[in-house]
Design an enzyme around this catalytic site. Structure first.
Site, PDB file in Angstrom:
ATOM      1  N   ASP A 162      11.812 -41.010 -22.585  1.00 21.33           N
ATOM      2  CA  ASP A 162      12.853 -41.324 -22.407  1.00 21.33           C
ATOM      3  C   ASP A 162      12.763 -42.485 -21.292  1.00 21.33           C
ATOM      4  OD1 ASP A 162      14.358 -39.136 -23.782  1.00 21.33           O
ATOM      5  OD2 ASP A 162      13.365 -37.896 -22.281  1.00 21.33           O
ATOM      6  N   HIS A 190      15.817 -33.684 -21.277  1.00 27.91           N
ATOM      7  CA  HIS A 190      15.338 -34.458 -22.833  1.00 27.91           C
ATOM      8  C   HIS A 190      16.452 -34.230 -23.900  1.00 27.91           C
ATOM      9  CE1 HIS A 190      12.909 -36.601 -25.571  1.00 27.91           C
ATOM     10  NE2 HIS A 190      12.594 -35.343 -26.219  1.00 27.91           N
TER      11      HIS A 190
END
Ligand code: NAD
Ligand code: LMR
Length: 325
Positions: A162, A190
């Site tokens: 990410d 996440h």
């Protein structure tokens, strides 16, 4: 700092899978521990996938990597984790189109409870564990809670993908290179609720200015939903970029960082994130540990975004309460 002379015993679970295939060759070539650190590679798979894992081991052998001292393929948890100094817990089911990562909780949670117990019993006492299998944060929580003799700080989940996605999207937007930016971080889970945060971002040491509409309506959702976008376009869950992020995470954990990185670590209560949850934070790595960056003043917007993702982590935790001793 890593002892550059001592051999690392590295266990990769799901070794016959897509990420395993990209990851093992990067570890073998020295990208994680360094060009002077030998590795013993241990490939853990479930029985039906052992033939494919043996094929991967044959290809590793055929590469004649100077640093690879041995390659073991096994479906046995004791053999897989005995003496492990670094564990990449990848093996688990990926999502397919239309699923959220949390939909994998039931399918994958028990894997991490069993592997947490095995790490507790057999791994090196200073083992570093990176959970990649989704939902990664909650799976790392499960593994850690099933390993009471290890420090919870030894368990982390992958949010470096990410982080890298955030850097890349920002750089593309500004016609720059990812390497020019610092102080970027992704808070929370996440998952689509994560908060890729540019509030403190700098480019070449100066604050980054971005248009609010691009930031909130394009950047944040783009990064947060990039996994689904990859599945849509590629027809399969991200693999090489995930492996690359896993290499970055373990490399930085071992070697240390100056600038911020995103790592999902067990919360110590910083920034109001409930203690014990495995949450993405701005972190730096020092002396073989991830440290949450302290002393940041958070705006109401930041606090709300973080709280929303933390609420999802709490819900996931509650859904697997039966696996949390
Ligand atoms: P894959 O299906 O290609 O491979 C998974 C492998 O795991 C298979 O070979 C399977 O046999 C093996 N496996 C299943 N259960 C196991 C167990 N108990 N022990 C050992 N091995 C086991 O999937 P993939 O694309 O490699 O993805 C693996 C996981 O990583 C998925 O959960 C995916 O969602 C996740 N992922 C996470 C991130 C992240 O940033 N955190 C990024 C991409 C993918
Ligand atoms: C990703 O972020 O690419 C992975 O977690 C795979 C997924 O399911 O999104």
């Amino acid at each position: 700092m890593v002892d550059t002379q001592s051999t690392q015993r590295v266990t990769v679970t799901g070794a016959a899978g897509n990420i395993g295939y990209a990851l093992l060759f990067r570890i073998a070539s020295g990208d994680v521990f360094g060009a002077d650190v030998p590795v013993d590679l241990v490939l853990l798979e479930i029985e039906p996938a052992l033939p494919a894992a043996r094929g991967v081991a044959m290809e590793l052998a055929d590469s004649a990597f100077p640093l690879v001292r041995s390659i073991t393929v096994t479906a046995d948890l004791e053999e897989a984790f005995t003496g492990t100094t670094a564990a990449f817990l990848v093996g688990s089911r990926p999502r397919t189109k239309g699923m959220e990562r949390a939909d994998l909780l039931n399918a994958n949670a028990e894997i991490f409870s069993a592997q947490g117990k095995a790490l507790n019993q057999f791994a090196a006492r200073d083992v570093k564990v990176l959970v990649v299998g989704n939902p990664a944060n909650t799976n790392a929580l499960i593994a850690s809670r099933n390993a009471p003799d290890l420090d919870p700080q030894q368990f982390t989940a992958l949010m470096r993908l990410d982080h890298n996605r955030a850097l890349s999207q920002l750089a593309q937007h500004q016609g720059a290179q990812s390497v020019e930016y610092s102080q970027v971080a992704v808070w929370g889970n996440h998952s689509a609720s994560q908060f890729p945060d540019l509030t403190f971002a700098q480019r070449g040491g100066a604050p980054v200015e971005v248009e609010t509409s691009w930031y909130t309506e394009e950047f944040i959702p783009r990064v947060a939903k990039r996994g689904a976008e990859i599945i849509e376009v590629r027809g399969a869950s991200s693999a090489a970029s995930a492996a690359s992020a896993a290499v970055d995470h373990m490399h930085d954990w071992v070697h240390g960082t100056q600038d911020w990185r995103t790592a999902a670590v067990v919360s110590d209560g910083s920034y109001g994130v409930e203690e014990g949850l495995v949450c993405g934070f701005p972190t730096v790595a020092r002396d073989g540990r991830w440290h949450i960056v302290q002393g940041l003043e958070l705006s109401e917007f930041q606090q709300e975004r973080i709280a929303a993702s933390v609420a999802e982590l709490q819900a996931e935790r509650d859904a697997v309460a039966h696996l949390l001793p």
